[in-house]
Design a protein around this motif. Sequence first.
Motif, PDB file in Angstrom:
ATOM      1  N   GLN A 298       0.842  -1.196   0.000  1.00  0.00           N
ATOM      2  CA  GLN A 298       0.000   0.000   0.000  1.00  0.00           C
ATOM      3  C   GLN A 298       0.863   1.227   0.000  1.00  0.00           C
ATOM      4  O   GLN A 298       1.920   1.263   0.646  1.00  0.00           O
ATOM      5  CB  GLN A 298      -0.918   0.027   1.227  1.00  0.00           C
ATOM      6  N   VAL A 299       0.359   2.280  -0.716  1.00  0.00           N
ATOM      7  CA  VAL A 299       1.071   3.536  -0.760  1.00  0.00           C
ATOM      8  C   VAL A 299       0.050   4.650  -0.958  1.00  0.00           C
ATOM      9  O   VAL A 299      -0.985   4.457  -1.597  1.00  0.00           O
ATOM     10  CB  VAL A 299       2.105   3.525  -1.906  1.00  0.00           C
ATOM     11  N   SER A 300       0.265   5.826  -0.374  1.00  0.00           N
ATOM     12  CA  SER A 300      -0.617   6.986  -0.527  1.00  0.00           C
ATOM     13  C   SER A 300       0.044   7.991  -1.433  1.00  0.00           C
ATOM     14  O   SER A 300       1.244   8.292  -1.279  1.00  0.00           O
ATOM     15  CB  SER A 300      -0.916   7.628   0.831  1.00  0.00           C
ATOM     16  N   VAL A 301      -0.749   8.526  -2.369  1.00  0.00           N
ATOM     17  CA  VAL A 301      -0.244   9.535  -3.296  1.00  0.00           C
ATOM     18  C   VAL A 301      -1.169  10.732  -3.254  1.00  0.00           C
ATOM     19  O   VAL A 301      -2.370  10.621  -2.958  1.00  0.00           O
ATOM     20  CB  VAL A 301      -0.142   8.973  -4.721  1.00  0.00           C
ATOM     21  N   SER A 302      -0.680  11.917  -3.558  1.00  0.00           N
ATOM     22  CA  SER A 302      -1.457  13.147  -3.514  1.00  0.00           C
ATOM     23  C   SER A 302      -1.403  13.916  -4.823  1.00  0.00           C
ATOM     24  O   SER A 302      -1.845  15.070  -4.880  1.00  0.00           O
ATOM     25  CB  SER A 302      -0.981  14.043  -2.372  1.00  0.00           C
ATOM     26  N   ALA A 303      -0.831  13.312  -5.852  1.00  0.00           N
ATOM     27  CA  ALA A 303      -0.752  13.979  -7.151  1.00  0.00           C
ATOM     28  C   ALA A 303      -1.317  13.043  -8.212  1.00  0.00           C
ATOM     29  O   ALA A 303      -1.171  11.823  -8.128  1.00  0.00           O
ATOM     30  CB  ALA A 303       0.701  14.334  -7.477  1.00  0.00           C
ATOM     31  N   PRO A 304      -2.002  13.609  -9.192  1.00  0.00           N
ATOM     32  CA  PRO A 304      -2.531  12.765 -10.261  1.00  0.00           C
ATOM     33  C   PRO A 304      -1.399  12.230 -11.138  1.00  0.00           C
ATOM     34  O   PRO A 304      -0.290  12.796 -11.199  1.00  0.00           O
ATOM     35  CB  PRO A 304      -3.451  13.719 -11.033  1.00  0.00           C
ATOM     36  N   GLY A 305      -1.628  11.115 -11.826  1.00  0.00           N
ATOM     37  CA  GLY A 305      -0.636  10.528 -12.716  1.00  0.00           C
ATOM     38  C   GLY A 305      -0.773   9.037 -12.775  1.00  0.00           C
ATOM     39  O   GLY A 305      -1.689   8.440 -12.186  1.00  0.00           O
ATOM     40  N   ASN A 306       0.170   8.385 -13.501  1.00  0.00           N
ATOM     41  CA  ASN A 306       0.204   6.931 -13.601  1.00  0.00           C
ATOM     42  C   ASN A 306       1.291   6.399 -12.669  1.00  0.00           C
ATOM     43  O   ASN A 306       2.453   6.826 -12.731  1.00  0.00           O
ATOM     44  CB  ASN A 306       0.488   6.484 -15.034  1.00  0.00           C
ATOM     45  N   TYR A 307       0.894   5.442 -11.815  1.00  0.00           N
ATOM     46  CA  TYR A 307       1.832   4.859 -10.843  1.00  0.00           C
ATOM     47  C   TYR A 307       1.972   3.376 -11.146  1.00  0.00           C
ATOM     48  O   TYR A 307       0.949   2.666 -11.286  1.00  0.00           O
ATOM     49  CB  TYR A 307       1.303   5.068  -9.420  1.00  0.00           C
ATOM     50  N   GLN A 308       3.266   2.935 -11.306  1.00  0.00           N
ATOM     51  CA  GLN A 308       3.537   1.541 -11.633  1.00  0.00           C
ATOM     52  C   GLN A 308       4.023   0.824 -10.383  1.00  0.00           C
ATOM     53  O   GLN A 308       4.873   1.314  -9.653  1.00  0.00           O
ATOM     54  CB  GLN A 308       4.599   1.427 -12.729  1.00  0.00           C
ATOM     55  N   VAL A 309       3.397  -0.367 -10.152  1.00  0.00           N
ATOM     56  CA  VAL A 309       3.843  -1.202  -9.043  1.00  0.00           C
ATOM     57  C   VAL A 309       4.505  -2.451  -9.624  1.00  0.00           C
ATOM     58  O   VAL A 309       4.036  -3.028 -10.609  1.00  0.00           O
ATOM     59  CB  VAL A 309       2.650  -1.560  -8.126  1.00  0.00           C
ATOM     60  N   GLU A 310       5.634  -2.859  -9.033  1.00  0.00           N
ATOM     61  CA  GLU A 310       6.367  -4.057  -9.463  1.00  0.00           C
ATOM     62  C   GLU A 310       6.327  -5.043  -8.309  1.00  0.00           C
ATOM     63  O   GLU A 310       6.669  -4.701  -7.172  1.00  0.00           O
ATOM     64  CB  GLU A 310       7.801  -3.682  -9.794  1.00  0.00           C
ATOM     65  N   ALA A 311       5.873  -6.261  -8.610  1.00  0.00           N
ATOM     66  CA  ALA A 311       5.803  -7.304  -7.586  1.00  0.00           C
ATOM     67  C   ALA A 311       6.870  -8.366  -7.899  1.00  0.00           C
ATOM     68  O   ALA A 311       6.930  -8.897  -9.021  1.00  0.00           O
ATOM     69  CB  ALA A 311       4.418  -7.940  -7.566  1.00  0.00           C
TER      70      ALA A 311
END
Length: 572
Positions: A118-131
């Motif tokens: 889990q992560v919190s963001v406050s700016a719009p955009g595309n966020y990539q998660v790597e597992a």
Amino acid sequence: TLFPDTLTCTKASLTLSVNTNLAGGIYAWQGPGGFMSSEPNPVISAGGLYTLTLTDANGCPKTDAVFIATDTLSPVLSVSGGTISCVKSEIELTATSPTVGLLYNWYDENGLFATGAQVSVSAPGNYQVEAVAPNGCLATAVAEVAADLTPPDLSASGGALTCDHPTLALAAQSGTAGVLFLWQGPNGFESDSPNPIVSLAGQYVLKGTAPNGCVDSVTVEVTADFEAPHLQITAPEALSCARETVILDATNSDSGFDFVFFWETNDGHFSEPPTTLAPAVDQPGHYFLTIINTKNGCTASAGMEVEYDETGLAGATWSLRPPTCHGDRDGEIKIDAVTGGTPPYLYKMDGGDFGASPLFTGLSGGKHSLEIEDVNGCRLSTEIELPEGTIVLFSLTGDPADRVIQLGDSIAFHLEVNLAPDELDHIVWSPLPENCEACPDPVFKPLETTAYSLEIAAKNGCLVQTDFLVRVLRERPVFVPNAFSPNGDGVNDRLTVYGGPAVRQILRFVVFDRWGAVMFSKTGLPSGNEMAGWDGETGHQAAAPGIYSWMAEVEYIDGAKEVLSGDVMLIR
């Protein structure tokens, strides 16, 4: 001895190892995909069953096998994004996977910025998660974070409070659907209606909250115009006999296209229609002016009293002598005193000529106009009501009401007079009634149609006369039965002549048998007296049953005579 192992995403190849005490020897490896190698420790990159045949120096072979497993399955990964709004400044991104033991790395446009599921963001955009799975295999997913920070479209309008419109509706509009409005204004005013009604001037703030929580506000001004028109009336001089009109001067008041005005009075009089701010009046009284500002509907009103200078002719008193009788012209009006003005005075009655005498004679009852003029020419006009003289009124009712009677009947009258008995001089009936001479309830019994007269006189000589007619019908009803039964039963035992009140007497009554012999004869019979009639006997013997004839001579109360005849049946 051969050692098993596993190929993974981080270990794409491995070296087959063998543990032997044999020095030298010949190695022969075989494996999946036609793999063959003579090296003691060959490098492989495919999983499967590998077989080693080791031949010693004596040419003796020994075989063993080992299974190399493969673990290169990437983890299943999902992640959801969200929208940043004015009420939600951060979005929590959560990566989920059925694979356990994963390591998560988060990247934005600047590179790695966080780890963990889990992560919190406050700016719009595309966020990539790597597992990263325990086998070293990777999976990636992208979470899109949008931004909805647009404030609502908002507009509003106020207005102006006036005397015509002491309240108004504020107006709120928005092109954004679902906006919630909140108005705030003077004296702690608050309303969530888009169009609240207000009655106070000042600034009103409209706040609009969109469904995304974003707020915008606009301010409107509500003005007030309650200024009344300026109104000023200059007090006029008093009216007098020498000053017949005065001006009500209100020309210093507000006027023009934006103002309308009207004058009123209940007890005065304008000498001409009051269409200006300076009308002329010719009577004392209370006058009122109202001015209206057509721009704001505010009004101003003021009153002014116009007085009359009593040094002019103010009034007069008089004494009256009514005419003697109604319609006579012997009444008098005498002016006793005059108030105001300067003597000597002249007097005029009913449009005649002015004269010095205050006495007017030869007047009839009713209204008379009086005019008085003093030595300065000031005049006073008034109206005097001279009472009417004595009037004699009466009503005369009779029974029968149509004043038609049969010969021999009487008629009774009832007289009512508007004078008291002590005011009456006489009542005269002509011809005289049957029962009295001057009574109010006379009874008349005329023998023929007769005209009567009535005179009623008051003690002051006023009288009234009238004539009325009593019609007499000269019908002479006489009746003789056509049968009788002298049997002593008390019913129809005798034959006689019957007549009404018009019959004075039966001069002669004769009964004959069928051969003409006289069976009964009598003179001077009273009308309708059975005991005086024929008892059905002749010569003290009963007459035989049968048909008999009769003859009667009748005298009426008016002196007329008539001979009647007929037949009768005697029944036994």
